[in-house]
Design an enzyme around this catalytic site. Structure first.
Site, mmCIF file in Angstrom:
data_model
loop_
_atom_site.group_PDB
_atom_site.id
_atom_site.type_symbol
_atom_site.label_atom_id
_atom_site.label_comp_id
_atom_site.label_asym_id
_atom_site.label_seq_id
_atom_site.Cartn_x
_atom_site.Cartn_y
_atom_site.Cartn_z
ATOM 1 N N CYS A 1 16.449 5.000 8.842
ATOM 2 C CA CYS A 1 17.199 4.565 10.029
ATOM 3 C C CYS A 1 16.551 3.329 10.626
ATOM 4 O O CYS A 1 17.208 2.362 10.945
ATOM 5 C CB CYS A 1 17.235 5.671 11.072
ATOM 6 S SG CYS A 1 18.234 5.265 12.500
ATOM 7 N N THR B 1 -7.202 -19.783 -5.061
ATOM 8 C CA THR B 1 -8.576 -19.592 -4.616
ATOM 9 C C THR B 1 -8.782 -18.143 -4.169
ATOM 10 O O THR B 1 -7.960 -17.598 -3.433
ATOM 11 C CB THR B 1 -8.883 -20.557 -3.451
ATOM 12 O OG1 THR B 1 -8.702 -21.874 -3.938
ATOM 13 C CG2 THR B 1 -10.303 -20.385 -2.937
ATOM 14 N N GLN C 1 -1.748 4.731 -3.100
ATOM 15 C CA GLN C 1 -2.034 5.860 -2.209
ATOM 16 C C GLN C 1 -3.211 6.707 -2.676
ATOM 17 O O GLN C 1 -3.600 7.644 -1.981
ATOM 18 C CB GLN C 1 -0.790 6.752 -2.058
ATOM 19 C CG GLN C 1 0.350 6.111 -1.290
ATOM 20 C CD GLN C 1 0.008 5.817 0.172
ATOM 21 O OE1 GLN C 1 -0.904 6.397 0.752
ATOM 22 N NE2 GLN C 1 0.747 4.907 0.769
#
Lengths: 390, 151
Positions: free
Chosen positions: A325, A237, A179
Protein backbone atom coordinates in the site's frame (compact mmCIF):
# COMPACT_ATOMS: atom_id res chain seq x y z
CA UNK A 1 9.37 9.86 23.63
CA UNK A 2 10.61 6.32 23.95
CA UNK A 3 11.74 4.80 20.64
CA UNK A 4 12.11 1.13 19.77
CA UNK A 5 13.70 0.18 16.47
CA UNK A 6 12.28 -3.06 15.06
CA UNK A 7 13.16 -2.65 11.39
CA UNK A 8 16.61 -4.22 11.19
CA UNK A 9 15.79 -5.97 7.93
CA UNK A 10 15.47 -2.53 6.35
CA UNK A 11 18.71 -1.21 7.74
CA UNK A 12 20.82 -1.18 10.89
CA UNK A 13 22.71 1.49 12.83
CA UNK A 14 26.43 1.59 12.09
CA UNK A 15 28.36 -0.04 14.93
CA UNK A 16 30.51 2.51 16.81
CA UNK A 17 33.67 0.42 16.22
CA UNK A 18 32.85 0.45 12.52
CA UNK A 19 32.58 4.25 12.50
CA UNK A 20 35.91 4.43 14.27
CA UNK A 21 37.54 2.11 11.73
CA UNK A 22 36.16 4.18 8.85
CA UNK A 23 37.01 7.68 10.08
CA UNK A 24 40.73 7.84 9.13
CA UNK A 25 39.85 7.01 5.53
CA UNK A 26 37.86 10.21 5.11
CA UNK A 27 40.42 12.72 6.31
CA UNK A 28 43.88 11.20 6.70
CA UNK A 29 44.13 8.14 4.49
CA UNK A 30 42.13 9.64 1.67
CA UNK A 31 44.25 8.25 -1.16
CA UNK A 32 42.95 6.67 -4.33
CA UNK A 33 43.86 2.99 -4.19
CA UNK A 34 45.03 3.18 -7.81
CA UNK A 35 47.68 5.83 -7.08
CA UNK A 36 51.36 4.94 -6.84
CA UNK A 37 52.29 7.27 -3.96
CA UNK A 38 52.07 6.53 -0.25
CA UNK A 39 48.48 7.77 0.04
CA UNK A 40 47.45 5.41 -2.71
CA UNK A 41 49.45 2.53 -1.30
CA UNK A 42 47.85 2.94 2.12
CA UNK A 43 44.42 2.93 0.56
CA UNK A 44 45.31 -0.19 -1.43
CA UNK A 45 46.46 -1.96 1.73
CA UNK A 46 43.14 -1.10 3.41
CA UNK A 47 41.10 -2.46 0.49
CA UNK A 48 43.24 -5.61 0.31
CA UNK A 49 42.85 -6.23 4.04
CA UNK A 50 39.10 -5.72 3.85
CA UNK A 51 38.86 -8.09 0.90
CA UNK A 52 40.84 -10.68 2.82
CA UNK A 53 38.52 -10.37 5.82
CA UNK A 54 35.34 -10.66 3.77
CA UNK A 55 36.77 -13.62 1.84
CA UNK A 56 37.84 -15.43 5.00
CA UNK A 57 34.42 -14.97 6.65
CA UNK A 58 32.68 -16.40 3.57
CA UNK A 59 35.25 -19.21 3.19
CA UNK A 60 36.24 -17.76 -0.18
CA UNK A 61 39.49 -16.57 -1.76
CA UNK A 62 40.43 -12.89 -1.87
CA UNK A 63 40.22 -12.65 -5.65
CA UNK A 64 36.67 -13.99 -5.56
CA UNK A 65 35.35 -10.89 -3.74
CA UNK A 66 34.20 -7.89 -5.79
CA UNK A 67 33.17 -4.76 -3.93
CA UNK A 68 29.93 -3.12 -5.06
CA UNK A 69 27.63 -0.33 -3.94
CA UNK A 70 25.25 -2.74 -2.19
CA UNK A 71 22.83 -5.62 -2.58
CA UNK A 72 20.94 -4.27 -5.58
CA UNK A 73 24.11 -3.78 -7.58
CA UNK A 74 25.39 -7.21 -6.57
CA UNK A 75 22.16 -8.85 -7.74
CA UNK A 76 22.22 -6.91 -11.01
CA UNK A 77 25.88 -7.66 -11.64
CA UNK A 78 25.43 -11.37 -10.94
CA UNK A 79 22.26 -11.90 -12.97
CA UNK A 80 22.78 -9.56 -15.91
CA UNK A 81 26.49 -10.29 -15.84
CA UNK A 82 25.94 -14.02 -16.26
CA UNK A 83 23.09 -13.56 -18.74
CA UNK A 84 25.15 -11.36 -21.05
CA UNK A 85 28.25 -13.54 -20.67
CA UNK A 86 26.48 -16.83 -21.38
CA UNK A 87 23.74 -15.84 -23.82
CA UNK A 88 25.39 -17.96 -26.52
CA UNK A 89 25.07 -21.01 -24.28
CA UNK A 90 21.45 -20.55 -23.29
CA UNK A 91 18.66 -18.12 -22.51
CA UNK A 92 16.91 -19.70 -19.56
CA UNK A 93 17.03 -18.48 -15.95
CA UNK A 94 15.37 -20.00 -12.88
CA UNK A 95 14.44 -17.90 -9.85
CA UNK A 96 11.65 -17.80 -7.26
CA UNK A 97 8.49 -15.75 -6.79
CA UNK A 98 9.64 -14.40 -3.42
CA UNK A 99 12.92 -12.77 -4.45
CA UNK A 100 13.72 -9.16 -3.62
CA UNK A 101 12.77 -6.64 -6.32
CA UNK A 102 16.46 -6.31 -7.19
CA UNK A 103 16.35 -9.88 -8.49
CA UNK A 104 12.75 -9.92 -9.77
CA UNK A 105 12.99 -6.71 -11.75
CA UNK A 106 16.40 -7.67 -13.15
CA UNK A 107 14.87 -10.93 -14.36
CA UNK A 108 11.91 -9.08 -15.86
CA UNK A 109 14.34 -6.79 -17.66
CA UNK A 110 16.08 -9.85 -19.10
CA UNK A 111 12.72 -11.28 -20.17
CA UNK A 112 12.13 -8.10 -22.16
CA UNK A 113 15.50 -8.74 -23.76
CA UNK A 114 14.82 -12.22 -25.00
CA UNK A 115 15.54 -14.40 -21.98
CA UNK A 116 13.10 -16.87 -20.53
CA UNK A 117 12.64 -16.86 -16.76
CA UNK A 118 10.92 -19.39 -14.49
CA UNK A 119 9.61 -17.94 -11.22
CA UNK A 120 9.28 -20.93 -8.92
CA UNK A 121 6.46 -21.08 -6.36
CA UNK A 122 6.96 -21.53 -2.63
CA UNK A 123 5.06 -23.48 0.01
CA UNK A 124 2.90 -21.96 2.76
CA UNK A 125 6.05 -21.14 4.79
CA UNK A 126 7.73 -19.36 1.91
CA UNK A 127 10.13 -22.19 1.13
CA UNK A 128 11.35 -23.12 -2.36
CA UNK A 129 11.29 -26.86 -3.08
CA UNK A 130 14.62 -28.04 -4.58
CA UNK A 131 12.67 -30.62 -6.58
CA UNK A 132 10.90 -27.76 -8.36
CA UNK A 133 14.30 -26.31 -9.23
CA UNK A 134 15.45 -29.63 -10.66
CA UNK A 135 12.28 -30.00 -12.72
CA UNK A 136 12.65 -26.49 -14.13
CA UNK A 137 16.19 -27.05 -15.44
CA UNK A 138 16.47 -27.32 -19.22
CA UNK A 139 19.51 -27.61 -21.48
CA UNK A 140 19.17 -23.85 -22.03
CA UNK A 141 19.42 -22.99 -18.30
CA UNK A 142 22.40 -20.73 -17.63
CA UNK A 143 21.61 -19.43 -14.16
CA UNK A 144 19.65 -20.27 -11.02
CA UNK A 145 19.06 -17.47 -8.49
CA UNK A 146 17.38 -18.20 -5.16
CA UNK A 147 17.71 -15.93 -2.12
CA UNK A 148 19.35 -17.25 1.05
CA UNK A 149 16.64 -15.91 3.36
CA UNK A 150 13.57 -13.89 2.55
CA UNK A 151 13.51 -10.24 3.61
CA UNK A 152 9.81 -10.16 4.51
CA UNK A 153 9.12 -13.41 6.31
CA UNK A 154 12.66 -14.55 7.14
CA UNK A 155 12.34 -18.09 5.76
CA UNK A 156 15.75 -19.65 5.13
CA UNK A 157 15.95 -21.45 1.80
CA UNK A 158 17.56 -24.87 1.14
CA UNK A 159 20.51 -23.24 -0.64
CA UNK A 160 23.03 -26.07 -0.13
CA UNK A 161 20.66 -28.58 -1.71
CA UNK A 162 19.91 -26.37 -4.69
CA UNK A 163 23.62 -25.53 -4.96
CA UNK A 164 24.68 -29.16 -5.08
CA UNK A 165 22.17 -29.82 -7.81
CA UNK A 166 23.25 -26.80 -9.84
CA UNK A 167 26.92 -27.76 -9.49
CA UNK A 168 26.20 -31.26 -10.69
CA UNK A 169 24.40 -29.88 -13.75
CA UNK A 170 27.16 -27.29 -14.25
CA UNK A 171 24.71 -24.40 -14.02
CA UNK A 172 25.79 -21.20 -12.28
CA UNK A 173 23.99 -20.59 -9.00
CA UNK A 174 23.50 -17.15 -7.44
CA UNK A 175 22.08 -16.41 -4.03
CA UNK A 176 21.00 -13.03 -2.69
CA UNK A 177 22.41 -13.27 0.83
CA UNK A 178 21.63 -9.68 1.79
CA UNK A 179 19.53 -10.83 4.77
CA UNK A 180 21.87 -13.58 5.97
CA UNK A 181 25.46 -12.31 5.87
CA UNK A 182 26.30 -11.30 9.43
CA UNK A 183 23.23 -13.10 10.79
CA UNK A 184 23.84 -16.72 9.82
CA UNK A 185 27.05 -18.61 9.02
CA UNK A 186 27.59 -18.18 5.27
CA UNK A 187 30.10 -20.59 3.74
CA UNK A 188 30.16 -20.35 -0.06
CA UNK A 189 31.74 -23.80 -0.37
CA UNK A 190 29.25 -25.54 1.90
CA UNK A 191 26.41 -23.79 0.06
CA UNK A 192 27.89 -24.63 -3.39
CA UNK A 193 27.14 -21.16 -4.70
CA UNK A 194 28.94 -19.54 -7.62
CA UNK A 195 27.72 -16.03 -6.93
CA UNK A 196 26.53 -14.43 -3.70
CA UNK A 197 25.51 -10.82 -3.10
CA UNK A 198 25.65 -9.00 0.23
CA UNK A 199 25.11 -5.50 1.56
CA UNK A 200 27.02 -3.73 4.33
CA UNK A 201 24.21 -1.74 5.94
CA UNK A 202 22.15 -4.81 6.80
CA UNK A 203 24.72 -5.89 9.39
CA UNK A 204 25.82 -2.69 11.16
CA UNK A 205 28.05 -1.47 8.34
CA UNK A 206 27.57 1.69 6.30
CA UNK A 207 25.11 2.19 3.43
CA UNK A 208 26.36 2.33 -0.14
CA UNK A 209 28.72 -0.61 0.01
CA UNK A 210 28.35 -4.31 -0.63
CA UNK A 211 30.16 -7.20 -2.20
CA UNK A 212 29.62 -9.90 -4.77
CA UNK A 213 31.34 -13.23 -4.28
CA UNK A 214 32.08 -14.81 -7.62
CA UNK A 215 33.66 -18.24 -7.73
CA UNK A 216 36.89 -18.49 -9.65
CA UNK A 217 36.13 -19.53 -13.21
CA UNK A 218 32.60 -18.10 -13.30
CA UNK A 219 32.16 -15.69 -16.19
CA UNK A 220 30.30 -12.40 -16.06
CA UNK A 221 30.06 -9.26 -18.15
CA UNK A 222 30.62 -6.08 -16.15
CA UNK A 223 27.81 -3.52 -15.88
CA UNK A 224 30.07 -0.51 -15.34
CA UNK A 225 32.91 -0.22 -17.83
CA UNK A 226 35.92 1.93 -17.10
CA UNK A 227 39.17 1.32 -15.28
CA UNK A 228 40.81 -1.84 -14.03
CA UNK A 229 39.12 -1.74 -10.61
CA UNK A 230 37.79 -4.99 -9.14
CA UNK A 231 39.62 -7.00 -11.78
CA UNK A 232 37.77 -5.23 -14.63
CA UNK A 233 34.42 -6.45 -13.32
CA UNK A 234 33.32 -3.23 -11.64
CA UNK A 235 34.94 0.01 -12.71
CA UNK A 236 35.04 3.02 -10.41
CA UNK A 237 37.22 4.33 -7.62
CA UNK A 238 36.82 2.13 -4.56
CA UNK A 239 34.65 3.39 -1.69
CA UNK A 240 37.47 2.88 0.79
CA UNK A 241 35.74 4.03 4.02
CA UNK A 242 32.71 1.95 3.07
CA UNK A 243 34.72 -1.14 2.23
CA UNK A 244 36.76 -0.86 5.44
CA UNK A 245 33.57 -0.33 7.45
CA UNK A 246 31.72 -3.27 5.91
CA UNK A 247 34.62 -5.65 6.55
CA UNK A 248 34.86 -4.46 10.16
CA UNK A 249 31.12 -4.86 10.67
CA UNK A 250 31.19 -8.35 9.24
CA UNK A 251 34.05 -9.28 11.53
CA UNK A 252 32.17 -8.03 14.60
CA UNK A 253 28.98 -9.86 13.59
CA UNK A 254 30.75 -13.18 13.14
CA UNK A 255 32.74 -12.81 16.35
CA UNK A 256 29.50 -12.38 18.28
CA UNK A 257 27.20 -14.46 16.07
CA UNK A 258 26.19 -17.11 18.59
CA UNK A 259 25.41 -14.73 21.44
CA UNK A 260 23.58 -12.20 19.28
CA UNK A 261 21.45 -14.67 17.34
CA UNK A 262 20.52 -16.51 20.51
CA UNK A 263 19.44 -13.24 22.14
CA UNK A 264 17.56 -12.05 19.06
CA UNK A 265 15.64 -15.28 18.64
CA UNK A 266 14.74 -15.38 22.35
CA UNK A 267 13.35 -11.85 22.19
CA UNK A 268 11.61 -12.56 18.90
CA UNK A 269 9.98 -15.66 20.40
CA UNK A 270 8.90 -13.64 23.45
CA UNK A 271 7.37 -11.04 21.15
CA UNK A 272 5.54 -13.68 19.12
CA UNK A 273 4.27 -15.42 22.26
CA UNK A 274 3.12 -12.09 23.72
CA UNK A 275 1.24 -11.20 20.55
CA UNK A 276 -0.37 -14.63 20.49
CA UNK A 277 -1.51 -14.25 24.08
CA UNK A 278 -2.84 -10.71 23.86
CA UNK A 279 -4.20 -10.29 20.32
CA UNK A 280 -6.79 -12.48 18.60
CA UNK A 281 -6.99 -13.23 14.90
CA UNK A 282 -3.31 -12.96 14.07
CA UNK A 283 -1.57 -15.12 11.52
CA UNK A 284 2.22 -15.53 11.71
CA UNK A 285 4.09 -15.81 8.45
CA UNK A 286 7.30 -17.61 7.60
CA UNK A 287 8.79 -20.93 8.57
CA UNK A 288 8.37 -21.87 12.26
CA UNK A 289 12.01 -23.00 12.64
CA UNK A 290 13.93 -22.29 9.40
CA UNK A 291 13.73 -18.56 9.97
CA UNK A 292 16.15 -15.67 10.56
CA UNK A 293 16.70 -15.21 14.31
CA UNK A 294 15.28 -11.68 14.60
CA UNK A 295 12.49 -11.93 12.06
CA UNK A 296 8.77 -11.78 12.86
CA UNK A 297 6.04 -11.30 10.27
CA UNK A 298 2.38 -11.28 11.21
CA UNK A 299 -0.95 -10.46 9.62
CA UNK A 300 -3.47 -8.73 11.86
CA UNK A 301 -6.94 -9.34 10.49
CA UNK A 302 -9.48 -6.61 9.75
CA UNK A 303 -6.95 -3.80 9.74
CA UNK A 304 -4.55 -2.40 7.18
CA UNK A 305 -0.79 -2.64 7.62
CA UNK A 306 0.15 0.96 6.93
CA UNK A 307 -2.31 2.20 9.53
CA UNK A 308 -0.74 -0.20 12.02
CA UNK A 309 2.81 0.96 11.21
CA UNK A 310 1.80 4.64 11.46
CA UNK A 311 0.14 3.97 14.82
CA UNK A 312 3.21 2.15 16.12
CA UNK A 313 5.33 5.07 14.93
CA UNK A 314 3.16 7.48 16.93
CA UNK A 315 4.15 5.37 19.96
CA UNK A 316 7.82 5.43 18.99
CA UNK A 317 7.99 1.90 17.59
CA UNK A 318 9.59 1.59 14.15
CA UNK A 319 8.44 -1.40 12.09
CA UNK A 320 7.45 -1.95 8.50
CA UNK A 321 4.66 -3.43 6.48
CA UNK A 322 4.79 -6.22 3.99
CA UNK A 323 1.86 -4.54 2.31
CA UNK A 324 2.65 -2.62 -0.82
CA UNK A 325 0.00 0.00 0.00
CA UNK A 326 2.75 2.39 0.97
CA UNK A 327 4.53 1.81 -2.30
CA UNK A 328 1.56 3.12 -4.22
CA UNK A 329 0.14 -0.06 -5.60
CA UNK A 330 -2.95 -1.69 -4.18
CA UNK A 331 -1.27 -5.05 -4.58
CA UNK A 332 -0.15 -6.47 -1.27
CA UNK A 333 3.17 -8.22 -0.74
CA UNK A 334 4.22 -10.55 -3.56
CA UNK A 335 5.84 -12.79 -0.93
CA UNK A 336 2.66 -13.34 1.09
CA UNK A 337 0.72 -13.80 -2.14
CA UNK A 338 3.17 -16.50 -3.28
CA UNK A 339 2.72 -18.18 0.12
CA UNK A 340 -1.02 -18.34 -0.48
CA UNK A 341 -2.02 -15.78 2.16
CA UNK A 342 -5.47 -14.41 1.16
CA UNK A 343 -5.09 -10.87 -0.19
CA UNK A 344 -7.43 -9.28 2.36
CA UNK A 345 -5.33 -10.83 5.15
CA UNK A 346 -2.05 -9.88 3.50
CA UNK A 347 -3.12 -6.20 3.63
CA UNK A 348 -2.82 -6.37 7.42
CA UNK A 349 0.77 -7.53 7.54
CA UNK A 350 3.54 -6.10 9.68
CA UNK A 351 7.21 -7.02 9.81
CA UNK A 352 9.06 -6.62 13.09
CA UNK A 353 12.77 -7.35 12.77
CA UNK A 354 14.99 -7.35 15.83
CA UNK A 355 18.64 -6.47 16.11
CA UNK A 356 21.57 -6.78 18.44
CA UNK A 357 20.66 -3.92 20.72
CA UNK A 358 16.99 -4.67 21.35
CA UNK A 359 16.11 -5.46 24.96
CA UNK A 360 13.41 -7.32 26.88
CA UNK A 361 12.14 -3.96 28.20
CA UNK A 362 11.61 -2.80 24.61
CA UNK A 363 9.69 -5.97 23.76
CA UNK A 364 7.56 -5.46 26.90
CA UNK A 365 6.80 -1.92 25.76
CA UNK A 366 5.79 -3.11 22.27
CA UNK A 367 3.54 -5.73 23.85
CA UNK A 368 1.96 -2.99 25.94
CA UNK A 369 1.13 -0.65 23.03
CA UNK A 370 0.46 -3.11 20.19
CA UNK A 371 -2.77 -4.66 21.55
CA UNK A 372 -4.21 -1.16 22.15
CA UNK A 373 -3.36 -0.12 18.61
CA UNK A 374 -4.87 -3.25 17.09
CA UNK A 375 -8.03 -2.74 19.20
CA UNK A 376 -8.33 0.87 18.12
CA UNK A 377 -7.92 0.13 14.41
CA UNK A 378 -10.29 -2.82 14.57
CA UNK A 379 -12.89 -0.70 16.36
CA UNK A 380 -12.77 1.69 13.40
CA UNK A 381 -12.93 -1.08 10.82
CA UNK A 382 -16.14 -2.27 9.16
CA UNK A 383 -14.56 -5.72 8.74
CA UNK A 384 -14.76 -8.56 11.21
CA UNK A 385 -11.94 -11.10 11.47
CA UNK A 386 -12.83 -14.39 9.89
CA UNK A 387 -11.74 -17.45 11.79
CA UNK A 388 -11.14 -19.74 8.82
CA UNK A 389 -8.02 -17.96 7.61
CA UNK A 390 -6.02 -17.95 10.83
CA UNK B 1 7.55 12.26 -5.12
CA UNK B 2 6.74 12.94 -1.51
CA UNK B 3 5.32 10.11 0.54
CA UNK B 4 5.08 12.21 3.65
CA UNK B 5 1.70 12.89 5.23
CA UNK B 6 0.81 16.43 6.26
CA UNK B 7 0.47 17.27 9.95
CA UNK B 8 -3.29 17.53 9.40
CA UNK B 9 -3.51 14.03 7.94
CA UNK B 10 -1.59 12.69 10.93
CA UNK B 11 -3.87 14.59 13.34
CA UNK B 12 -6.98 13.12 11.74
CA UNK B 13 -5.36 9.67 11.65
CA UNK B 14 -4.28 9.79 15.30
CA UNK B 15 -7.57 11.26 16.54
CA UNK B 16 -10.19 10.68 13.88
CA UNK B 17 -13.52 12.49 14.25
CA UNK B 18 -16.90 10.80 13.84
CA UNK B 19 -15.82 7.17 14.15
CA UNK B 20 -18.67 4.74 14.55
CA UNK B 21 -22.09 3.85 13.23
CA UNK B 22 -25.44 5.62 13.34
CA UNK B 23 -28.01 3.06 14.39
CA UNK B 24 -30.98 4.79 12.75
CA UNK B 25 -29.07 6.22 9.81
CA UNK B 26 -31.01 7.71 6.90
CA UNK B 27 -28.37 6.70 4.40
CA UNK B 28 -25.39 4.32 4.41
CA UNK B 29 -22.60 4.39 1.88
CA UNK B 30 -20.28 1.45 1.37
CA UNK B 31 -17.36 1.52 -1.04
CA UNK B 32 -14.17 -0.41 -1.61
CA UNK B 33 -13.43 -4.02 -0.90
CA UNK B 34 -11.02 -5.96 1.29
CA UNK B 35 -8.98 -7.17 -1.67
CA UNK B 36 -8.14 -3.57 -2.62
CA UNK B 37 -7.11 -2.91 0.96
CA UNK B 38 -9.62 -0.19 1.76
CA UNK B 39 -13.30 -0.08 2.65
CA UNK B 40 -15.31 2.92 3.81
CA UNK B 41 -18.70 2.72 5.43
CA UNK B 42 -20.30 6.14 5.80
CA UNK B 43 -23.50 6.85 7.77
CA UNK B 44 -25.61 10.01 7.45
CA UNK B 45 -28.53 11.38 9.38
CA UNK B 46 -30.67 13.80 7.37
CA UNK B 47 -33.30 16.30 8.48
CA UNK B 48 -35.05 18.70 6.06
CA UNK B 49 -32.53 17.89 3.34
CA UNK B 50 -29.65 18.83 5.67
CA UNK B 51 -27.05 16.34 6.93
CA UNK B 52 -27.25 16.64 10.69
CA UNK B 53 -24.80 13.89 11.57
CA UNK B 54 -22.22 11.69 9.83
CA UNK B 55 -20.11 8.79 11.06
CA UNK B 56 -17.76 6.30 9.48
CA UNK B 57 -16.03 2.98 9.78
CA UNK B 58 -12.97 2.45 7.65
CA UNK B 59 -10.57 -0.38 6.91
CA UNK B 60 -7.56 1.15 5.22
CA UNK B 61 -4.31 3.04 5.40
CA UNK B 62 -3.61 6.28 7.26
CA UNK B 63 -4.89 8.41 4.39
CA UNK B 64 -8.11 6.40 4.13
CA UNK B 65 -8.84 6.97 7.83
CA UNK B 66 -7.92 10.68 7.66
CA UNK B 67 -10.09 11.33 4.57
CA UNK B 68 -13.02 9.51 6.23
CA UNK B 69 -12.62 11.72 9.28
CA UNK B 70 -12.39 14.87 7.17
CA UNK B 71 -15.29 14.15 4.82
CA UNK B 72 -17.63 13.38 7.74
CA UNK B 73 -16.58 16.70 9.33
CA UNK B 74 -17.17 18.57 6.09
CA UNK B 75 -20.69 17.29 5.38
CA UNK B 76 -22.21 18.03 8.76
CA UNK B 77 -24.63 20.94 8.48
CA UNK B 78 -24.57 20.91 4.70
CA UNK B 79 -27.62 20.38 2.51
CA UNK B 80 -27.60 17.23 0.42
CA UNK B 81 -27.12 19.40 -2.66
CA UNK B 82 -24.10 21.14 -1.12
CA UNK B 83 -22.69 17.85 0.12
CA UNK B 84 -22.80 16.38 -3.35
CA UNK B 85 -20.55 19.19 -4.51
CA UNK B 86 -17.75 18.17 -2.16
CA UNK B 87 -15.08 16.79 -4.44
CA UNK B 88 -12.24 14.46 -3.60
CA UNK B 89 -9.86 17.37 -4.24
CA UNK B 90 -11.68 19.48 -1.65
CA UNK B 91 -11.25 16.70 0.92
CA UNK B 92 -7.55 16.36 0.07
CA UNK B 93 -7.07 20.14 0.25
CA UNK B 94 -8.80 20.34 3.62
CA UNK B 95 -6.15 17.88 4.82
CA UNK B 96 -3.38 20.12 3.44
CA UNK B 97 -2.87 17.69 0.60
CA UNK B 98 -2.22 13.98 0.19
CA UNK B 99 0.79 12.22 -1.33
CA UNK B 100 -0.01 11.62 -5.05
CA UNK B 101 -0.25 7.89 -4.60
CA UNK B 102 -2.78 8.37 -1.81
CA UNK B 103 -5.18 10.56 -3.79
CA UNK B 104 -7.32 7.47 -4.44
CA UNK B 105 -8.26 7.57 -0.73
CA UNK B 106 -9.89 10.96 -1.24
CA UNK B 107 -11.74 9.52 -4.24
CA UNK B 108 -12.95 6.75 -1.97
CA UNK B 109 -14.23 9.34 0.55
CA UNK B 110 -16.12 11.22 -2.15
CA UNK B 111 -17.64 7.98 -3.39
CA UNK B 112 -18.61 6.84 0.10
CA UNK B 113 -20.44 10.14 0.58
CA UNK B 114 -22.19 9.86 -2.80
CA UNK B 115 -23.09 6.26 -2.03
CA UNK B 116 -24.65 7.31 1.32
CA UNK B 117 -26.68 10.12 -0.30
CA UNK B 118 -27.76 7.76 -3.08
CA UNK B 119 -28.91 5.29 -0.42
CA UNK B 120 -30.88 8.06 1.32
CA UNK B 121 -32.89 8.82 -1.83
CA UNK B 122 -33.41 5.16 -2.65
CA UNK B 123 -34.71 4.42 0.85
CA UNK B 124 -37.34 7.13 0.37
CA UNK B 125 -38.28 5.84 -3.07
CA UNK B 126 -37.09 9.09 -4.63
CA UNK B 127 -35.08 9.47 -7.83
CA UNK B 128 -31.43 9.79 -6.82
CA UNK B 129 -29.50 12.84 -8.04
CA UNK B 130 -26.25 10.93 -7.56
CA UNK B 131 -24.35 9.89 -10.62
CA UNK B 132 -22.03 7.22 -9.30
CA UNK B 133 -18.82 7.27 -11.27
CA UNK B 134 -17.50 3.93 -12.39
CA UNK B 135 -14.32 3.26 -10.47
CA UNK B 136 -12.19 0.40 -9.30
CA UNK B 137 -13.39 1.02 -5.77
CA UNK B 138 -17.04 0.44 -6.50
CA UNK B 139 -16.88 -3.21 -7.47
CA UNK B 140 -18.16 -4.49 -4.15
CA UNK B 141 -19.65 -7.93 -4.05
CA UNK B 142 -23.23 -8.81 -3.15
CA UNK B 143 -22.05 -10.45 0.08
CA UNK B 144 -20.59 -7.20 1.30
CA UNK B 145 -23.78 -5.28 0.56
CA UNK B 146 -25.73 -7.84 2.57
CA UNK B 147 -23.32 -7.33 5.44
CA UNK B 148 -24.07 -3.59 5.49
CA UNK B 149 -27.82 -4.14 5.52
CA UNK B 150 -27.58 -6.44 8.52
CA UNK B 151 -26.04 -3.69 10.63
Amino acid sequence: MRTVYLDHSATTPVHPDVVEAMLPFFTEEYGNASSIHRFGRNARVAVDEAREKVARLLNAQDQEIYFTSGGTEGDNLAIKGVAWALRDKGDHIITSQIEHEAVLNTCRYLERNGFEVNYLPVDQYGMVDPTDVRKAITDKTILISVMHANNEVGTIQPIAEIGAMARQREILFHTDAVQTVGKLPVDVKALSVDLLSMSGHKFYGPKGVGALYMRKGAKIQPLAHGGHHENWKRAGTENIPGIVGMAKAMEICYQELDIVSKKESQLRDALQKGIQETIADVRFNGHPTQRLPGSLSACFQALEGEALILSLDLKGVAASTGSACSSGSLEPSHVLKAMGVPIEIAHGSARLTLGRSNTQEEIDYVLEVLPQIVDRLRSMSPLRPSKEVC
Amino acid sequence: MSMKYSTKVMEHFANPHNVGQIKDADGIGYVGNPVCGDIMELYIKVKDDVITDAKFKTFGCGAAIATSSMVTDMVKGKSLEEALKISNKAVAEALDGLPPMKMHCSVLAEQALHSAIDDYFKRRGLPSPVKIKPDAHLHMGEGEKAHVKEE
